[in-house]
Design a protein around this motif. Structure first.
Motif, short mmCIF file in Angstrom:
data_model
loop_
_atom_site.label_atom_id
_atom_site.label_comp_id
_atom_site.label_asym_id
_atom_site.label_seq_id
_atom_site.Cartn_x
_atom_site.Cartn_y
_atom_site.Cartn_z
N ASP A 1 36.47 37.17 30.01
CA ASP A 1 35.26 37.96 30.29
C ASP A 1 34.77 37.81 31.72
O ASP A 1 33.86 38.53 32.13
CB ASP A 1 34.13 37.55 29.34
CG ASP A 1 34.43 37.93 27.89
OD1 ASP A 1 35.41 38.67 27.67
OD2 ASP A 1 33.70 37.48 26.99
N GLY A 2 35.34 36.87 32.46
CA GLY A 2 34.86 36.63 33.82
C GLY A 2 36.00 36.44 34.80
O GLY A 2 37.07 37.03 34.66
N ASN B 1 24.48 34.44 34.82
CA ASN B 1 25.77 34.15 35.44
C ASN B 1 26.09 32.67 35.23
O ASN B 1 25.35 31.80 35.69
CB ASN B 1 25.73 34.46 36.94
CG ASN B 1 25.67 35.95 37.21
OD1 ASN B 1 26.53 36.70 36.79
ND2 ASN B 1 24.64 36.38 37.93
N MET C 1 31.53 33.56 34.47
CA MET C 1 31.34 34.84 33.79
C MET C 1 29.86 35.20 33.82
O MET C 1 29.00 34.36 34.01
CB MET C 1 31.83 34.77 32.34
CG MET C 1 31.08 33.79 31.46
SD MET C 1 31.56 33.86 29.71
CE MET C 1 30.48 35.15 29.12
N PHE D 1 30.03 39.06 37.59
CA PHE D 1 31.45 38.72 37.74
C PHE D 1 32.33 39.77 37.07
O PHE D 1 32.01 40.26 35.99
CB PHE D 1 31.74 37.35 37.13
CG PHE D 1 31.17 36.21 37.94
CD1 PHE D 1 31.85 35.72 39.04
CD2 PHE D 1 29.95 35.65 37.60
CE1 PHE D 1 31.33 34.68 39.79
CE2 PHE D 1 29.41 34.60 38.35
CZ PHE D 1 30.10 34.13 39.44
N PRO E 1 35.21 41.10 34.92
CA PRO E 1 36.06 40.61 33.82
C PRO E 1 37.53 40.64 34.23
O PRO E 1 38.02 41.63 34.78
CB PRO E 1 35.77 41.59 32.68
CG PRO E 1 34.42 42.15 32.99
CD PRO E 1 34.35 42.23 34.49
#
Length: 487
Positions: free
Chosen positions: A60-61, A240, A366, A370, A372
């Motif tokens: 996801d990040g 974040n 993430m 950020f 993904p």
């Protein structure tokens, strides 16, 4: 009445557009949560395939595939303060977990509560992120939980919320504490969280042990607990999260082959040792050039080690320009360790040269800022400070970091800025258009109003004329003329 209604509608529309304008130009309000798992080597996340929460962050990040390069010495307190300030150790002054300051004529023991709170050790030019955050915006508040340096006043500022590393709280209780700070009546917008594992387990059992693997799974579960708590409090989508560490870990066999016994080279009473395993920091107290030369000459005979005077420490170490750096540095090769005065070793150690991959920590991040799936090979841990400043909308204090590499993990801010600029132009055009339409409409209404007034005026004159010819009252002179005419 029509004109008044139209004016009110236009004013309401302009007010709506103005609110959108303010929203577009507002600062980034996303929170930042910085988490450190002490001693988490960059490749630990490859030790198992079912580390659900670590892998969720990677998916996801963004992350540094080969970890990040930390600073020399690769020790806990120096590198945590480097992450917080963006400065090399020689610049921020925390050059060891233990260090001697000749000006203060005192020795620092970083894990003692009194030294953790003593600004004389921490306030030496560096500005930690929690101070930058509160200095630049009165609405910003920082919370520092067990992070080295977080208990001391720096540049006249203490973090709004603090918690000692000696608080006795469990891992999950610490998570609950920092979530409480984020959801308080006066919430923090920046939180720093320190966890001493897997460093402790790595020292005891070695980095390749099943005990370290078990601890990695425990930390993965703790990270999941973090996610759950953030989600339960509607914080996850606007926070974040940066997950990193101070250093890695390497194995240090306890056999005689890997043991470097300083007592075999120098007299115990001829030196004072500050920085310890694996790199030894040697001071001569009181200072004596003759004794220093003797100690240096004898230590230089040690195999599997590099020995430097302060002035000769390689420049790439960024470790030579501070009064707290010992007179002589003994830097063993990887896996070798130092004993003195009968001291014992451990199965895992860090502190070695920061060019070694085994010393490098991990980095994953993430959150709303950020991208993904983004990734870079590596970058320097001094870059984390300017990264956090960017996320918080702050101007960084002087630092040694750069955004050149780490910015690749962020969403396209240039595109976002272009979009915002386009929105500004569109809003201005809409305001101009509506203003123009209002002006045209006002003119038309004004002309119509004038025509109505003219019509009313003409009608009044005509009515007055008719009234004067047929309906006026007879005058006395009229009747008198008739009477005189009849006579």
């Amino acid at each position: 009445m029509y004109l008044f209604s139209m004016k009110s509608a236009v004013q309401s529309f302009i007010l709506f557009i103005f609110c959108i304008f303010l929203s577009c130009s507002a600062k980034n309000t996303n929170r930042v949560l910085l988490i450190s798992f002490d001693g988490f080597r960059w490749d630990y996340i490859h030790r198992a395939n079912n580390l659900t929460n670590f892998h969720r962050m990677i998916s996801d990040g963004g992350w540094a595939v080969k970890g990040i390069k930390n600073t020399f010495l690769t020790k806990t307190l120096p590198n945590h303060y480097t992450i917080a300030t963006g400065l090399y150790e020689e610049s921020h002054g925390i050059v060891g977990n233990i260090m001697y300051d000749p000006v203060l004529n005192s020795t620092f023991h970083g894990w003692l509560d009194k030294d953790a709170r003593d600004s004389r050790w921490w306030d030496n030019g560096g500005e930690p992120i929690w101070v930058t955050n509160q200095k630049q915006d009165t609405q910003h508040r920082s919370g520092v939980l067990a992070w080295p340096g977080g208990l001391a006043v720096v540049k006249g500022v203490l973090a709004y919320r603090t918690e000692s590393a000696f608080d006795g709280l469990t891992k999950k209780e610490r998570v609950d504490k920092i979530i409480e700070w984020f959801t308080d009546e006066y919430p923090i917008n920046l939180g720093l969280y320190y966890e001493e594992e897997p460093d402790h387990t790595g020292h005891l059992f070695g980095p390749d042990s099943k005990e370290v693997l078990s601890m990695i799974f425990e930390l993965d579960s703790l990270l999941g607990y973090f996610f759950d708590k953030l989600e339960d409090n509607d914080l996850l989508k606007t926070t974040n999260i940066i997950l990193t560490s101070d250093h890695g870990m390497t194995s240090t066999p306890l056999d005689a082959e890997h043991k470097i016994n300083l007592d075999d080279y120098v007299r115990v009473d001829s030196y004072s040792i500050t920085s310890k395993n694996p790199v030894a920091g040697i001071d001569i107290i009181p200072a004596s050039k003759e004794l220093e030369d003797e100690v240096f000459k004898n230590l230089s005979r040690i195999p599997h080690a590099h020995v430097y005077r302060t002035k000769d420490i390689p420049r790439q170490y960024h470790y030579g320009n501070n009064r707290r750096i010992p007179m002589i540095i003994v830097e063993p090769e990887e896996h070798y360790w130092i004993s003195f005065n009968g001291s014992a070793g451990v199965l895992g150690e860090h502190g070695y040269n920061n060019s070694l991959a085994s010393m490098h920590p991990f980095f994953i991040a993430m959150g709303p800022d950020f991208k993904p799936g983004a990734k870079v090979d590596t970058f320097n841990n001094v870059d984390i400070y300017p990264l956090m400043c960017t996320l918080l909308g702050l101007k960084p204090a002087p630092n040694n970091g750069s955004l050149d590499v780490v910015s690749q993990l962020l969403i396209d801010r240039e595109g976002s800025d272009s979009t915002t600029f386009g929105a500004y132009i569109l809003i201005l055009l809409l305001i101009a258009l509506v203003g123009g339409l209002f002006s045209v409409a006002a003119c038309q209404v004004h002309r119509q109003h004038k025509r109505q007034l003219r019509s009313i005026s003409s009608f009044s004159l005509l009515h007055s004329f008719r009234y004067s010819k047929s309906d006026r009252m007879p005058l006395m002179s009229d009747s008198s003329e008739e009477e005189f005419g009849d006579s």
